[in-house]
Design a protein around this motif. Structure first.
Motif, PDB file in Angstrom:
ATOM      1  N   LEU A 128      47.231  16.636  61.806  1.00 18.63           N
ATOM      2  CA  LEU A 128      48.366  16.687  60.874  1.00 18.63           C
ATOM      3  C   LEU A 128      49.685  16.503  61.624  1.00 18.63           C
ATOM      4  O   LEU A 128      49.912  17.094  62.688  1.00 18.63           O
ATOM      5  CB  LEU A 128      48.376  18.024  60.136  1.00 18.63           C
ATOM      6  N   GLU A 129      50.558  15.669  61.038  1.00 19.48           N
ATOM      7  CA  GLU A 129      51.819  15.376  61.708  1.00 19.48           C
ATOM      8  C   GLU A 129      53.041  15.861  60.968  1.00 19.48           C
ATOM      9  O   GLU A 129      54.102  16.061  61.562  1.00 19.48           O
ATOM     10  CB  GLU A 129      51.963  13.852  61.870  1.00 19.48           C
TER      11      GLU A 129
ATOM     12  N   SER B 187      48.339  19.665  67.432  1.00 19.25           N
ATOM     13  CA  SER B 187      48.938  19.292  68.709  1.00 19.25           C
ATOM     14  C   SER B 187      49.897  18.127  68.585  1.00 19.25           C
ATOM     15  O   SER B 187      50.791  17.957  69.399  1.00 19.25           O
ATOM     16  CB  SER B 187      47.835  18.954  69.703  1.00 19.25           C
ATOM     17  N   GLY B 188      49.699  17.295  67.557  1.00 24.54           N
ATOM     18  CA  GLY B 188      50.570  16.129  67.435  1.00 24.54           C
ATOM     19  C   GLY B 188      51.640  16.313  66.374  1.00 24.54           C
ATOM     20  O   GLY B 188      52.191  15.330  65.872  1.00 24.54           O
ATOM     21  N   PHE B 189      51.935  17.555  66.041  1.00 25.66           N
ATOM     22  CA  PHE B 189      52.841  17.792  64.913  1.00 25.66           C
ATOM     23  C   PHE B 189      54.224  17.234  65.181  1.00 25.66           C
ATOM     24  O   PHE B 189      54.815  17.475  66.224  1.00 25.66           O
ATOM     25  CB  PHE B 189      52.927  19.291  64.605  1.00 25.66           C
ATOM     26  N   LYS B 190      54.760  16.503  64.178  1.00 31.31           N
ATOM     27  CA  LYS B 190      56.017  15.803  64.428  1.00 31.31           C
ATOM     28  C   LYS B 190      57.173  16.206  63.526  1.00 31.31           C
ATOM     29  O   LYS B 190      58.330  16.165  63.939  1.00 31.31           O
ATOM     30  CB  LYS B 190      55.801  14.299  64.256  1.00 31.31           C
ATOM     31  N   GLU B 191      56.891  16.490  62.258  1.00 26.76           N
ATOM     32  CA  GLU B 191      57.997  16.678  61.327  1.00 26.76           C
ATOM     33  C   GLU B 191      57.813  17.896  60.449  1.00 26.76           C
ATOM     34  O   GLU B 191      56.804  18.030  59.770  1.00 26.76           O
ATOM     35  CB  GLU B 191      58.102  15.479  60.377  1.00 26.76           C
ATOM     36  N   LEU B 192      58.831  18.726  60.413  1.00 23.53           N
ATOM     37  CA  LEU B 192      58.833  19.865  59.495  1.00 23.53           C
ATOM     38  C   LEU B 192      60.119  19.847  58.685  1.00 23.53           C
ATOM     39  O   LEU B 192      61.215  19.837  59.251  1.00 23.53           O
ATOM     40  CB  LEU B 192      58.728  21.187  60.260  1.00 23.53           C
TER      41      LEU B 192
ATOM     42  N   VAL C 188      59.332  26.085  67.681  1.00 21.35           N
ATOM     43  CA  VAL C 188      59.974  25.089  68.507  1.00 21.35           C
ATOM     44  C   VAL C 188      59.425  25.099  69.941  1.00 21.35           C
ATOM     45  O   VAL C 188      59.322  24.061  70.596  1.00 21.35           O
ATOM     46  CB  VAL C 188      61.494  25.371  68.420  1.00 21.35           C
ATOM     47  N   THR C 189      59.026  26.272  70.391  1.00 20.41           N
ATOM     48  CA  THR C 189      58.466  26.374  71.741  1.00 20.41           C
ATOM     49  C   THR C 189      57.157  25.600  71.845  1.00 20.41           C
ATOM     50  O   THR C 189      56.914  24.905  72.826  1.00 20.41           O
ATOM     51  CB  THR C 189      58.172  27.842  72.084  1.00 20.41           C
ATOM     52  N   LYS C 190      56.346  25.744  70.780  1.00 21.22           N
ATOM     53  CA  LYS C 190      54.983  25.200  70.898  1.00 21.22           C
ATOM     54  C   LYS C 190      54.843  23.772  70.417  1.00 21.22           C
ATOM     55  O   LYS C 190      53.861  23.120  70.684  1.00 21.22           O
ATOM     56  CB  LYS C 190      54.028  26.086  70.112  1.00 21.22           C
ATOM     57  N   CYS C 191      55.838  23.290  69.700  1.00 19.90           N
ATOM     58  CA  CYS C 191      55.724  21.965  69.120  1.00 19.90           C
ATOM     59  C   CYS C 191      56.314  20.928  70.042  1.00 19.90           C
ATOM     60  O   CYS C 191      57.489  20.579  69.935  1.00 19.90           O
ATOM     61  CB  CYS C 191      56.516  21.961  67.817  1.00 19.90           C
ATOM     62  N   ARG C 192      55.475  20.400  70.932  1.00 15.42           N
ATOM     63  CA  ARG C 192      56.038  19.577  71.992  1.00 15.42           C
ATOM     64  C   ARG C 192      56.368  18.169  71.533  1.00 15.42           C
ATOM     65  O   ARG C 192      57.089  17.448  72.223  1.00 15.42           O
ATOM     66  CB  ARG C 192      55.033  19.514  73.139  1.00 15.42           C
TER      67      ARG C 192
END
Lengths: 251, 619
Positions: free
Chosen positions: B151-152, B174-179, B196-200
């Motif tokens: 999921l992105e 792991s590939g999350f891009k947009e919130l 924010v820390t974990k969403c690289r």
């Protein structure tokens, strides 16, 4: 202008974030602490404080409600109130026509935010002088936190009195009701009041003297008041003679 | 269109011509499409691997199908199409989080990359719904963590999101891009920090009109070091101070950053520093737009106009949260290219607006406060010939306040801005004539929301109800899909809406109508009606019954402080098993009589929800 809404930055655009908050920078921020003391009593208390601020502002019996979000106002807008409480805009105060919940359909954060702003033209002329006089810290003996009030948002002692009562409604404020302020102008009532009431509003003026609120005409009060302190009646008795002298001088 | 732009533009969704797929999960049509083929293919191939070939072809073709309405239609053709469509749907839109369970959605759609989920009804924004009603994101994030590890993107509106949910979001994908969180609540700065820390791989973090608790956590500092992929960072709704130095460093290491909307704790001096680091911005929210302290006047102030001039790509400007109008001139250099300007927090006068707006000929979206008065609107009308969307908000949102804007402003806009598609207008006085004029001058109107703040207020000149004005809108604006009415209105207004509002999908009614007939006209006359929200109007059980034929085609019906009884609502619930009929009491209200305080009903595949709070009764 409500510059006070922002963090006190102490001269320039350096760090205004959480480090300063934790160190308890006081000037324009709402701080936790005993009156006159420093802040920084710990995060847990600060959080609780915030909830209580919210509850007080609403003047609801929502102490039992679980979240920090009481029913009638979204916290969104209330966060504004953290450092600024406009008397004239107090939603609990009945206006000319009874306000209906959720009408007009403007979101709370928009309503409250706009309400605390003044019009642009006033801003530019008042820029230099307006702010420092208007926003004053209010402390109350025995209360765990300080509040701030913008005196310019009130038009009379009565409005100020109402606002203070609402701010600290969880504590007894004694005879500081509708008549309370005006009674200070009257010598005999003054002594009755001080003897009878639990708490009495006092202020520190520009000269550093502590005076009873209500001594002087409203406009003069706004100009000269630097901070407010709601003290126990017994302590305020010492101030009474000065107030009575002024009454005598005036009449 | 990016989601935040979509919010700036009309809130309306795309067309919805076909019945939604959420009620038709199993196809009734079990035809074998291949048997009726054209015969142009090789017979051997067809008979050996008919399903395989078809499915491969379908899959490749359906990948190009983006619109969910088209996909919903495709999924109804036959079982094969249903299956393949489910495999190829990568963006899942759920308009009501309670209409379908997370498990059911993830079972059907197995390759979803983006989730778009909506929760509470709109009237919840105006304190008409008690808190803790529901719309929890938690079950969704847990279901998706198992089903869609790839999921992105997540877009949530009016959902309750906790810090824990944000943590789960960041850890599970792991590939999350947009919130994107619009009008959400339940979380705080600590949740943001964890996220924010974990969403690289984070590209977009947009917090729009959401409520963020101040846990005094420095979330800006939590962005990982090194080059960031950030393209959009929107946090103008976050009501707590941020670590500016950390923000400046973040902006400096985000070369792809195009959208940045600051909160009011960022001063104009700080804005200057950010602009010099990010001249490539296309969307900017300026923060407070005032200096950090009054005493700074005498100091050397930077040339703000130059900083703005360097932003050659800037097309969308907002913020101005605590504006000092003296600084307005700084934005002159970007006016010529502006397509979107949001002054809705800027308490400025017509005189202050004029020099700005007269330089904005390309403006398409304009949000403003009524402090500019009719005169300011006239100035807008004179220059902004490309205007598509106008929103005029009240500085003083009370019923009995002075009204700086009126029918004069509306008339002027209608004459000057002929391409107008969407309008939201708060005022204290209005005339039928001005509304009729708008209906005639602006035939492209898709969204017409007029809020006359005084309840039951008639035409301020003739004293007549506002029926004819709104009637003209539905008659003349043939593309109209969203309508909000106000002022003194009789059943006649609803008769017009029922007769002419054939494309209306969203209707908002308050303090209007005389009798059940009003609601009947609408329910019987508007086949496209999806969302109906009504408050304080005299519509009762008989009117409610008249919509039985249509409720399965709607997303929801909201009726508060009307004349509905429990009995009437129970009848509806009995007649329509797939409808969830919620009766909501105000948390500390006593049951005074049999009248229902709030009815909120919606179609659902799941039946009564299990997370309903005490003050909600599901009939």
């Amino acid at each position: 202008m409500e510059v006070g809404l922002k963090m006190g930055k102490g001269g320039g655009d350096h760090v205004c974030g959480c480090e300063k908050v934790k160190m308890g920078f006081e000037e324009t921020e709402l701080r936790l602490g005993l009156p006159g003391g420093g802040g920084g009593e710990g995060e847990a208390i600060r959080k609780r404080f915030f909830s209580e601020t919210v509850d007080l502002k609403l003047n609801l019996s929502s102490k039992e409600s679980s979240g920090i979000n009481p029913n009638e106002e979204k916290v969104k807008g209330l966060r504004q109130e953290k450092s600024l409480l406009p008397c004239a805009n107090d939603p609990a105060k009945p206006p000319a026509k009874a306000q209906v919940v959720g009408w007009p359909p403007v979101r709370s954060f928009r309503k409250n935010m706009l309400a605390t702003q003044k019009s642009g033209s006033e801003e530019s002329t008042e820029k230099a002088s307006g702010n420092s006089a208007a926003l004053v810290k209010v402390s109350m003996d025995g209360a765990p936190y300080l509040r701030k009030v913008d005196l310019r948002m009130c038009n009379s002692y009565q409005e100020l009195s109402d606002a203070l009562a609402k701010m600290f409604s969880s504590f007894t404020i004694g005879n500081c009701g509708s008549q309370g302020m005006r009674d200070f102008m009257n010598e005999s009532k003054l002594m009755d009041l001080l003897n009878g009431s639990d708490y009495v509003p006092t202020y520190e003026d520009r000269d550093g003297d502590w005076m009873l609120v209500g001594d002087v005409p409203w406009e003069m009060f706004v100009e000269s008041c630097k901070r407010l302190r709601i003290m126990k009646g017994t302590e305020a008795i010492g101030l009474a003679p000065r107030a009575m002298e002024k009454c005598k001088n005036r009449s | 269109m990016r989601h935040n732009e979509a919010e700036q533009m009309s809130e309306d969704d795309g067309r919805q011509q076909s019945p939604p797929s959420d009620l038709e999960f199993t196809s009734n049509k079990a035809r074998n499409c291949i048997a009726t083929g054209s015969g142009s293919g090789h017979p051997e191939l067809q008979s050996q691997y008919p399903d395989q070939v078809l499915e491969n072809v379908l899959e490749n073709v359906l990948h190009f199908l983006i619109s969910r309405q088209d996909r919903n239609a495709a999924s109804l053709v036959c079982k094969a199409w249903y299956r393949v469509e489910a495999l190829t749907r990568s963006e899942l839109f759920i308009g009501n989080c309670y209409s379908v369970a997370p498990g059911r959605a993830t079972a059907r759609f197995t390759r979803v990359r983006a989730l778009h989920l909506k929760g509470k009804p709109r009237f919840a924004d105006f304190n008409l719904m008690p808190l803790n009603w529901g719309a929890h994101f938690n079950p969704w994030v847990l279901a998706m963590a198992k089903a869609y590890p790839w999921l992105e993107k997540v877009y949530l509106k009016r959902m309750f999101v906790t810090d824990y949910d944000l943590g789960t979001l960041a850890e599970s994908f792991s590939g999350f891009k947009e919130l994107v969180l619009v009008c959400c609540d339940g979380f705080g700065t600590s949740g943001l920090s964890i996220f924010v820390t974990k969403c690289r791989q984070l590209r977009v973090l947009d917090l729009i009109e959401s409520e963020v608790t101040d846990d005094e956590t420095d979330w800006i500092s939590s962005f990982p070091d090194g080059e960031s992929h950030l393209e959009s960072l929107i946090f103008d709704c976050v009501e707590c101070p941020i670590n500016f130095d950390a923000l400046e460093r973040l902006v400096a290491r985000s070369p792809s950053l195009k959208k940045l909307r600051l909160n009011r704790y960022v001063s104009i001096g700080q804005l200057y520093r950010l602009l010099t680091r990010a001249p490539q911005l296309t969307h900017l929210g300026t923060g407070s737009f005032s200096p950090s302290e009054v005493a700074g006047q005498a100091d050397q102030e930077p040339d703000y106009a130059t900083a703005f001039a360097a932003c050659r790509s800037l097309v969308c400007l907002s913020g101005f949260r605590e504006i000092i109008p003296d600084y307005l001139h700084a934005i002159y250099p970007v006016c010529a290219n502006l397509t979107s300007l949001n002054f809705s927090y800027a308490n400025i006068t017509a005189e202050q607006l004029k020099p700005i707006i007269s330089n904005c000929p390309k403006l398409q979206v304009f949000w403003v406060l009524d402090s500019i008065c009719d005169e300011g609107l006239q100035a807008v009308a004179a220059t902004c010939k490309e205007l598509r969307e106008l929103r005029v908000f009240p500085v003083d949102a009370r019923e009995d306040s002075d009204g700086p804007v009126s029918e004069v402003g509306l008339q002027a806009i209608s004459e000057g801005c002929r391409k107008l598609q969407s309008i939201l207008y708060f005022c204290q006085r209005m005339t039928n004539a001005a509304v009729v004029a708008m209906s005639e001058n602006c035939p492209d109107l898709v969204v017409f929301r007029l809020c006359i703040m005084g309840r039951h207020r008639p035409d301020s000149v003739t004293g007549e109800p506002m029926d004819d004005g709104f009637g003209a809108i539905v008659m003349n604006c043939k593309k109209l899909t969203r309508l909000a009415v106000s002022g003194l209105l009789t059943d006649k207004a609803f008769d017009y809406i029922g007769k002419y509002g054939k494309l209306v999908r969203t209707l908002s009614v308050a303090f209007a109508g005389n009798s059940d007939m009003g609601l009947k006209y609408v329910l019987e006359g508007c086949p496209q009606l999806q969302k109906l929200e009504i408050r304080d109007s005299p519509f009762g059980d008989a009117a409610l019954r008249s919509g039985l034929h249509h409720y399965y085609n709607m997303r929801f019906l909201w009726m508060s402080s009307c004349k509905l009884t429990h009995q009437g609502c129970r009848e509806i619930a009995r007649a329509m098993p797939r409808l969830v009929v919620e009766v909501i009491r105000s948390a500390d209200e006593e049951e005074m009589d049999d009248l229902v305080q709030t009815l909120y009903m919606y179609r659902s595949l799941e039946g009564p929800r299990l997370d309903a709070p005490k003050f909600v009764t599901i009939l």
